[in-house]
Design an enzyme around this catalytic site. Structure first.
Site, mmCIF file in Angstrom:
data_model
loop_
_atom_site.group_PDB
_atom_site.id
_atom_site.type_symbol
_atom_site.label_atom_id
_atom_site.label_comp_id
_atom_site.label_asym_id
_atom_site.label_seq_id
_atom_site.Cartn_x
_atom_site.Cartn_y
_atom_site.Cartn_z
ATOM 1 N N HIS A 70 10.751 3.289 -2.082
ATOM 2 C CA HIS A 70 9.896 4.087 -2.940
ATOM 3 C C HIS A 70 9.525 5.379 -2.245
ATOM 4 O O HIS A 70 9.071 5.358 -1.105
ATOM 5 C CB HIS A 70 8.605 3.320 -3.239
ATOM 6 C CG HIS A 70 8.555 2.797 -4.628
ATOM 7 N ND1 HIS A 70 7.721 3.306 -5.583
ATOM 8 C CD2 HIS A 70 9.244 1.808 -5.221
ATOM 9 C CE1 HIS A 70 7.906 2.655 -6.714
ATOM 10 N NE2 HIS A 70 8.820 1.732 -6.521
ATOM 11 N N THR A 91 4.540 7.397 5.689
ATOM 12 C CA THR A 91 5.706 7.119 6.533
ATOM 13 C C THR A 91 5.239 6.321 7.745
ATOM 14 O O THR A 91 4.243 6.675 8.379
ATOM 15 C CB THR A 91 6.368 8.431 6.973
ATOM 16 O OG1 THR A 91 6.824 9.126 5.809
ATOM 17 C CG2 THR A 91 7.556 8.163 7.884
ATOM 18 N N HIS A 92 5.936 5.218 8.036
ATOM 19 C CA HIS A 92 5.594 4.375 9.187
ATOM 20 C C HIS A 92 6.534 4.656 10.355
ATOM 21 O O HIS A 92 7.704 5.001 10.153
ATOM 22 C CB HIS A 92 5.689 2.887 8.808
ATOM 23 C CG HIS A 92 4.614 2.443 7.859
ATOM 24 N ND1 HIS A 92 4.781 2.495 6.490
ATOM 25 C CD2 HIS A 92 3.365 1.933 8.075
ATOM 26 C CE1 HIS A 92 3.666 2.042 5.907
ATOM 27 N NE2 HIS A 92 2.795 1.688 6.842
ATOM 28 N N GLU A 191 3.244 -9.620 14.947
ATOM 29 C CA GLU A 191 3.041 -9.984 16.336
ATOM 30 C C GLU A 191 3.406 -11.447 16.572
ATOM 31 O O GLU A 191 3.394 -12.275 15.662
ATOM 32 C CB GLU A 191 1.567 -9.777 16.731
ATOM 33 C CG GLU A 191 1.118 -8.341 16.678
ATOM 34 C CD GLU A 191 1.021 -7.783 15.263
ATOM 35 O OE1 GLU A 191 0.647 -8.547 14.329
ATOM 36 O OE2 GLU A 191 1.341 -6.596 15.068
ATOM 37 N N SER A 210 0.036 1.293 11.450
ATOM 38 C CA SER A 210 -0.187 2.687 11.035
ATOM 39 C C SER A 210 -1.454 3.234 11.678
ATOM 40 O O SER A 210 -1.986 2.662 12.630
ATOM 41 C CB SER A 210 -0.308 2.755 9.502
ATOM 42 O OG SER A 210 -1.506 2.142 9.064
ATOM 43 N N ASN A 233 -4.605 -10.684 6.038
ATOM 44 C CA ASN A 233 -4.198 -11.973 6.609
ATOM 45 C C ASN A 233 -4.842 -12.153 7.970
ATOM 46 O O ASN A 233 -5.170 -11.174 8.636
ATOM 47 C CB ASN A 233 -2.660 -12.050 6.745
ATOM 48 C CG ASN A 233 -2.098 -10.913 7.591
ATOM 49 O OD1 ASN A 233 -1.875 -9.812 7.096
ATOM 50 N ND2 ASN A 233 -1.887 -11.174 8.856
HETATM 51 I I1 8IG Z 1 -0.788 -6.393 5.560
HETATM 52 O O1 8IG Z 1 -0.773 -9.222 10.787
HETATM 53 C C1 8IG Z 1 -0.475 -6.555 7.532
HETATM 54 N N1 8IG Z 1 0.038 -5.569 8.258
HETATM 55 N N2 8IG Z 1 1.023 -5.542 12.834
HETATM 56 N N3 8IG Z 1 0.120 -7.415 11.810
HETATM 57 C C2 8IG Z 1 0.577 -6.128 11.734
HETATM 58 N N4 8IG Z 1 0.603 -5.438 10.608
HETATM 59 C C3 8IG Z 1 0.142 -6.039 9.505
HETATM 60 C C4 8IG Z 1 -0.345 -7.349 9.498
HETATM 61 C C5 8IG Z 1 -0.360 -8.078 10.719
HETATM 62 N N5 8IG Z 1 -0.719 -7.651 8.242
#
Ligand code: 8IG
Length: 270
Positions: A70, A91-92, A191, A210, A233
């Site tokens: 996208h 942008t990542h 991770e 980011s 999460n």
């Molecule tokens: I949504 O648990 C999301 N982005 N690094 N770790 C990292 N990036 C994320 C996570 C996560 N959950």
């Protein structure tokens, strides 16, 4: 602010992007930039009245952005007279386009006249009390990408990077908001549990992919910065598999609440 030659070249490209932005929006000066990350897009509609919207690829030097192929979208919003430049998507670093692609939007926002930038993201949380959908104010960051978005001997001070003033304004609006320390990894893998143990040991409470590099450039060009994370999460190794629908629903409800927060903060900024 005198930039070194390499940095000035990036600023000049951003000025070209900002010039096209002015032409496409008819807005001479934007005041506040808002970068909406994963899960935050529902917040966009709450910020104010949309004046213009287009794919970021309509501006020179923006590249089509990664997640699900996208292109990111840029929206100009009128928030009761405050002109807001909204980036829907970013942008990542893990896209492999380099740090300058990651931070071009920040430089463009500054060249468009913005004095304030608000970064949002979805992330993992290390505090077991943070259920999916918990918003957290970024109080500081730890850059674990191994990368710097600065060029040359540019010794930028990063104390109070995430504006105490703007965080206080957020807490006046929503006293339940807590602070966190955001650790940026390069990604795109999440991770390992051992890496989460490392983050905990060094004082991080949020993990994502980011914001830190973008905030460094924002400071280097003089922007006041707000960072808000949405914990979607628990960090790796801290919980069993999550109910995906529950996570999505919590995220959506929170993003709506956070859209209200951002809309209110934007109107409070002089
Ligand atoms: I949504 O648990 C999301 N982005 N690094 N770790 C990292 N990036 C994320 C996570 C996560 N959950």
């Amino acid at each position: 602010m005198p930039f070194n030659a390499e940095t000035q070249a990036l600023q000049d490209k951003a000025a070209e992007s900002a010039a096209t932005l002015r032409a496409l929006t008819g807005v001479e000066t934007h005041d506040v930039a808002v970068v909406l990350g994963s899960g935050w897009v529902p917040a966009a509609d709450l910020l104010g009245t949309t004046v213009a919207e287009f794919p970021n690829t309509e501006l020179p030097h923006f590249s089509a952005s990664g997640v699900d192929g996208h292109a990111g979208t840029i929206r100009s919003v009128d928030a009761d007279g405050t002109r807001v430049l909204v980036f829907l998507g970013r942008t990542h670093l893990y896209e492999g386009k380099g740090v300058d692609a990651v931070t071009h939007g920040v430089r463009t926002a500054q060249q468009a006249g913005c004095r304030t930038i608000m970064f949002t993201n979805g992330c993992g949380g290390l505090d077991p009390e943070w259920s999916p959908g918990t918003p957290v104010l970024i109080a500081d960051h730890i850059n674990l990408t191994g990368a710097s978005p600065l060029h040359g001997a540019d010794f930028v001070d990063l104390t109070n990077l995430y504006s105490p003033r703007l965080r206080d304004m957020c807490r006046e609006i929503d006293p339940t908001l807590v602070d966190g320390v955001y650790a940026q990894f390069r990604g795109p893998m999440y991770e390992t549990p051992a890496e989460i143990g490392m983050v905990r040991a060094i004082g991080g409470t949020l993990v994502g992919m980011s914001t830190a590099l973008e905030a460094i450039v924002a400071r280097s060009v003089g922007l006041e910065i707000l960072g808000v994370s949405l914990v979607t999460n628990l960090a790796a190794g801290m919980a069993g598999p999550l109910n995906h629908e529950e996570v999505l629903a919590a995220g959506k409800a929170a993003a709506t609440r956070m859209g209200g927060l951002l809309a209110t903060v934007i109107r409070k900024i002089p």
